[in-house]
Design a protein around this motif. Structure first.
Motif, mmCIF file in Angstrom:
data_model
loop_
_atom_site.group_PDB
_atom_site.id
_atom_site.type_symbol
_atom_site.label_atom_id
_atom_site.label_comp_id
_atom_site.label_asym_id
_atom_site.label_seq_id
_atom_site.Cartn_x
_atom_site.Cartn_y
_atom_site.Cartn_z
ATOM 1 N N GLU A 1 44.850 35.379 -7.447
ATOM 2 C CA GLU A 1 45.370 36.753 -7.529
ATOM 3 C C GLU A 1 44.203 37.623 -7.958
ATOM 4 O OE1 GLU A 1 46.677 40.198 -7.718
ATOM 5 O OE2 GLU A 1 46.525 39.568 -9.819
ATOM 6 N N LEU A 2 43.707 38.444 -7.035
ATOM 7 C CA LEU A 2 42.442 39.128 -7.228
ATOM 8 C C LEU A 2 42.435 40.077 -8.415
ATOM 9 C CD1 LEU A 2 41.538 39.888 -3.502
ATOM 10 C CD2 LEU A 2 40.482 38.176 -5.001
ATOM 11 N N LYS A 3 43.522 40.835 -8.618
ATOM 12 C CA LYS A 3 43.528 41.807 -9.716
ATOM 13 C C LYS A 3 43.361 41.105 -11.060
ATOM 14 C CE LYS A 3 44.011 45.806 -11.750
ATOM 15 N NZ LYS A 3 45.256 46.583 -11.673
ATOM 16 N N GLU A 4 44.046 39.990 -11.249
ATOM 17 C CA GLU A 4 43.956 39.279 -12.521
ATOM 18 C C GLU A 4 42.538 38.762 -12.763
ATOM 19 O OE1 GLU A 4 45.860 35.390 -14.833
ATOM 20 O OE2 GLU A 4 46.516 35.898 -12.799
ATOM 21 N N VAL A 5 41.970 38.100 -11.754
ATOM 22 C CA VAL A 5 40.642 37.506 -11.911
ATOM 23 C C VAL A 5 39.581 38.584 -12.101
ATOM 24 C CG1 VAL A 5 38.842 36.189 -10.734
ATOM 25 C CG2 VAL A 5 41.218 35.422 -10.640
ATOM 26 N N LEU A 6 39.630 39.622 -11.280
ATOM 27 C CA LEU A 6 38.594 40.642 -11.339
ATOM 28 C C LEU A 6 38.764 41.548 -12.553
ATOM 29 C CD1 LEU A 6 38.329 41.360 -7.521
ATOM 30 C CD2 LEU A 6 36.742 40.085 -8.964
ATOM 31 N N SER A 7 39.965 41.605 -13.131
ATOM 32 C CA SER A 7 40.141 42.307 -14.401
ATOM 33 C C SER A 7 39.375 41.598 -15.509
ATOM 34 C CB SER A 7 41.629 42.402 -14.766
ATOM 35 O OG SER A 7 42.315 43.254 -13.887
ATOM 36 N N HIS A 8 39.356 40.265 -15.465
ATOM 37 C CA HIS A 8 38.560 39.522 -16.446
ATOM 38 C C HIS A 8 37.072 39.830 -16.263
ATOM 39 C CE1 HIS A 8 41.620 37.142 -18.432
ATOM 40 N NE2 HIS A 8 42.157 36.834 -17.252
ATOM 41 N N TYR A 9 36.634 39.901 -15.023
ATOM 42 C CA TYR A 9 35.230 40.226 -14.754
ATOM 43 C C TYR A 9 34.876 41.610 -15.292
ATOM 44 C CZ TYR A 9 31.267 42.025 -12.040
ATOM 45 O OH TYR A 9 30.090 42.628 -11.666
ATOM 46 N N THR A 10 35.678 42.627 -14.975
ATOM 47 C CA THR A 10 35.347 43.973 -15.445
ATOM 48 C C THR A 10 35.439 44.067 -16.962
ATOM 49 O OG1 THR A 10 37.631 44.750 -15.066
ATOM 50 C CG2 THR A 10 36.044 45.087 -13.282
ATOM 51 N N MET A 11 36.371 43.316 -17.566
ATOM 52 C CA MET A 11 36.445 43.270 -19.024
ATOM 53 C C MET A 11 35.154 42.688 -19.603
ATOM 54 S SD MET A 11 37.856 43.702 -21.902
ATOM 55 C CE MET A 11 39.485 44.221 -21.369
ATOM 56 N N ASP A 12 34.659 41.615 -19.011
ATOM 57 C CA ASP A 12 33.440 40.990 -19.511
ATOM 58 C C ASP A 12 32.225 41.892 -19.319
ATOM 59 O OD1 ASP A 12 34.955 38.832 -20.224
ATOM 60 O OD2 ASP A 12 34.373 37.580 -18.519
ATOM 61 N N VAL A 13 32.198 42.619 -18.207
ATOM 62 C CA VAL A 13 31.095 43.558 -17.983
ATOM 63 C C VAL A 13 31.126 44.665 -19.038
ATOM 64 C CG1 VAL A 13 30.181 45.321 -16.416
ATOM 65 C CG2 VAL A 13 30.853 43.091 -15.519
ATOM 66 N N ILE A 14 32.301 45.177 -19.338
ATOM 67 C CA ILE A 14 32.424 46.219 -20.356
ATOM 68 C C ILE A 14 32.018 45.692 -21.728
ATOM 69 C CG2 ILE A 14 34.138 47.545 -21.685
ATOM 70 C CD1 ILE A 14 35.516 48.121 -19.012
ATOM 71 N N ALA A 15 32.460 44.483 -22.053
ATOM 72 C CA ALA A 15 32.111 43.911 -23.360
ATOM 73 C C ALA A 15 30.604 43.757 -23.519
ATOM 74 C CB ALA A 15 32.801 42.557 -23.526
ATOM 75 N N SER A 16 29.935 43.340 -22.451
ATOM 76 C CA SER A 16 28.489 43.088 -22.550
ATOM 77 C C SER A 16 27.663 44.356 -22.372
ATOM 78 C CB SER A 16 28.069 42.027 -21.528
ATOM 79 O OG SER A 16 28.444 42.396 -20.222
ATOM 80 N N THR A 17 27.970 45.156 -21.333
ATOM 81 C CA THR A 17 27.195 46.393 -21.144
ATOM 82 C C THR A 17 27.544 47.434 -22.197
ATOM 83 O OG1 THR A 17 28.832 47.318 -19.610
ATOM 84 C CG2 THR A 17 27.006 46.076 -18.645
ATOM 85 N N GLY A 18 28.762 47.334 -22.733
ATOM 86 C CA GLY A 18 29.164 48.310 -23.746
ATOM 87 C C GLY A 18 28.753 47.942 -25.143
ATOM 88 N N PHE A 19 28.927 46.649 -25.502
ATOM 89 C CA PHE A 19 28.774 46.259 -26.900
ATOM 90 C C PHE A 19 27.851 45.061 -27.113
ATOM 91 C CE2 PHE A 19 33.053 47.935 -26.101
ATOM 92 C CZ PHE A 19 33.014 49.066 -26.909
#
Length: 509
Positions: A169-187
């Motif tokens: 299910e693409l939305k679920e998987v790619l939500s994890h990816y964007t969350m991880d990108v935000i966590a790393s690029t943000g904080f």
């Protein structure tokens, strides 16, 4: 005859109710006087029942066809002019931006009272002028290593799904990816939530996104609720999650103050904001000359205080997670449904990347993939409405907009106008070739807004999405599966597929 205390109380209650009905309907004749078409409002709720019943996307597509390029709504007692005329939208966003600097504010509690989406006038200009260079070319390159790391983890996870022949299910998987990108690029935090979906950071972030934020929606549609929620100190966002991230940001800032040498090597949004506290700024190529001229930032103080840094850090999380995941998942889903477009995208990826993982420079050369992403955001824009507030009476191309009126642009309706987009329901990436874009009004495509008040993180969002798409298509081919449902049925107020965006992944030979 002497009245009882209960009778007096009932009389007072009825009088208050009658007064409130009068107060709530006093503005409801405005559009009729102005000659602007639109639905008939109800007492107290205005015309919000229509948007509540159908949802933003469906309602405004129908209203666009029924009423034309300009029509009026009442969100509670607040008159809202809906504008689909692209020349007028351009005037509002750029040429006459000084009359439309602000948006309606929905969340005024700390710390979001200082966020870029909430502040107004010169306060907004100051923060925007400081934050915008954070997403310039030099700083995006500094943050790229975080995107690369998470992109590789995403491909590894999807390859494991492919090996087990499991649908995704693409939305679920790619939500994890964007969350991880935000966590790393943000904080500067490396989560890998694909493998550890129960980490405190991920848990609280999901709660923040899916908590009682429906109150923000209600305040948007029913303006009279704002003072009531404020009076009773009802939070429109989950306090537990807000406090978690406030403590997280506070601890990160304090640790960096005591680690001056190590901090110099950090390449994340929080560090760049901390530099902005001390006037360490760079050139801004994140805005066009037209946008910079409309912003008119000369003489603006270029420094942030701590509350402003805290608010922008939290906004970075709040604004970037859901929207990027939506655009990315729909684009990959549409490629799976359109094999001929998918083949072109994979051929380009092979030719440009030559077997290497995408880097910053090679990503800029993936022009067809960029067209696919733009077409995906046309069909399924992450933000269905854009909104501005008029600060002074003005007339634009024969349309009178009085002071204090809210102005809305229905993005999804504009993106499906057959006069602008022939066969609007079809996925045709070639709409975004240089030649075709030159023939079309530049404001026909509004996924990130336009003008100085557009999405400040647009370039970062596009970069993380293109890296993910290129890295996936380099190794895997998304195809239909038994769970694939199309056309998509949406949840009422979110650009989220009710039945999910299911595909299977095949290894490329």
């Amino acid at each position: 005859m002497e009245l009882s205390l209960l009778s007096w109380a009932l009389i007072v209650l009825v009088l208050l109710l009658l007064f409130y009905v009068y107060y709530s309907t006093r503005t409801h004749g405005l559009f009729k006087k102005m000659g602007v078409p639109g639905p008939t409002p109800w007492p107290i709720i205005g015309t919000s029942n229509s948007e509540i019943k159908l949802g933003f996307t469906k309602y405004h597509r129908e209203a666009y066809e029924k009423y034309g390029r300009v029509y009026g709504l009442y969100r509670g007692r607040l008159p809202t002019m809906v504008i689909c005329d692209l020349d007028v939208i351009r005037d509002i966003c750029v040429k006459n931006f000084d009359h439309f600097v602000n948006r309606t504010t929905f969340e005024t509690e700390e710390p979001f009272a200082h966020a870029l989406t909430q502040v107004k006038d010169e306060h907004w200009k100051n923060i925007r002028t400081v934050v915008s260079p954070t997403f310039n070319t030099v700083r995006l390159k500094r943050m790229f290593t975080h995107i690369e790391t998470n992109g590789k983890l995403l491909v590894k996870f999807l390859e494991s799904k492919q090996e087990r022949n499991e649908p995704v299910e693409l939305k679920e998987v790619l939500s994890h990816y964007t969350m991880d990108v935000i966590a790393s690029t943000g904080f500067g935090v490396q989560n890998n939530s694909l493998e550890d979906p129960d980490s405190p950071f991920v848990t609280e972030a999901k709660r923040l996104m899916s908590g009682p934020s429906f109150l923000i929606l209600l305040v948007f549609l029913l303006s009279f609720l704002k003072p009531i929620l404020k009076l009773f100190k009802i939070s429109k966002l989950p306090r537990q999650s807000i406090e978690f991230f406030r403590r997280f940001v506070d601890a990160a800032v304090e640790s960096r103050k005591s680690e001056a040498e190590e901090v110099q090597s950090r390449n994340d949004f929080l560090q760049l904001l901390m530099e902005a506290m001390h006037d360490k700024d760079g050139e801004d190529d994140n805005m066009t000359p037209e946008e910079l001229a409309a912003l008119n930032s000369s003489g603006v103080k270029r420094k942030l205080n701590y509350k402003e840094v805290e608010a922008q850090a939290l906004l970075f999380l709040f604004a970037g997670y859901e929207t990027s995941a939506t655009a990315l998942s729909f684009t990959l889903f549409l490629l799976a449904l359109n094999p001929e477009c998918l083949q072109k995208a994979q051929e380009e990826v092979d030719q440009v990347l030559k077997g290497k993982f995408p880097d910053y420079n090679s990503t800029q050369s993936l022009h067809y993939l960029d067209m696919c992403l733009n077409e995906g955001m046309r069909l399924f824009p992450p933000t269905p409405l854009l909104e501005r507030m008029c600060s002074g009476d003005i007339e634009l191309r024969g349309i009178r907009i009085p002071k204090g009126m809210s102005v809305t642009f229905p993005v999804s309706a504009i993106h499906h106008d057959p006069e602008l987009w022939p066969e609007p329901e079809k996925f045709i990436p070639e709409r975004f070739t240089t030649e075709n874009k030159a023939k079309r009004h530049p404001y026909a495509h509004l996924p990130f807004g336009q003008g100085p008040r557009n999405c400040v993180g647009k370039r970062l969002a596009l970069l993380e999405m293109k890296v993910a798409l290129a890295a996936i298509l380099q190794k895997l081919t998304p195809v239909r599966c038994e769970k694939t449902v199309y056309p998509v049925t949406f949840l009422r107020f979110r650009m989220t597929a009710k039945d999910g965006l299911w595909v299977k992944l095949e290894a490329r030979r």
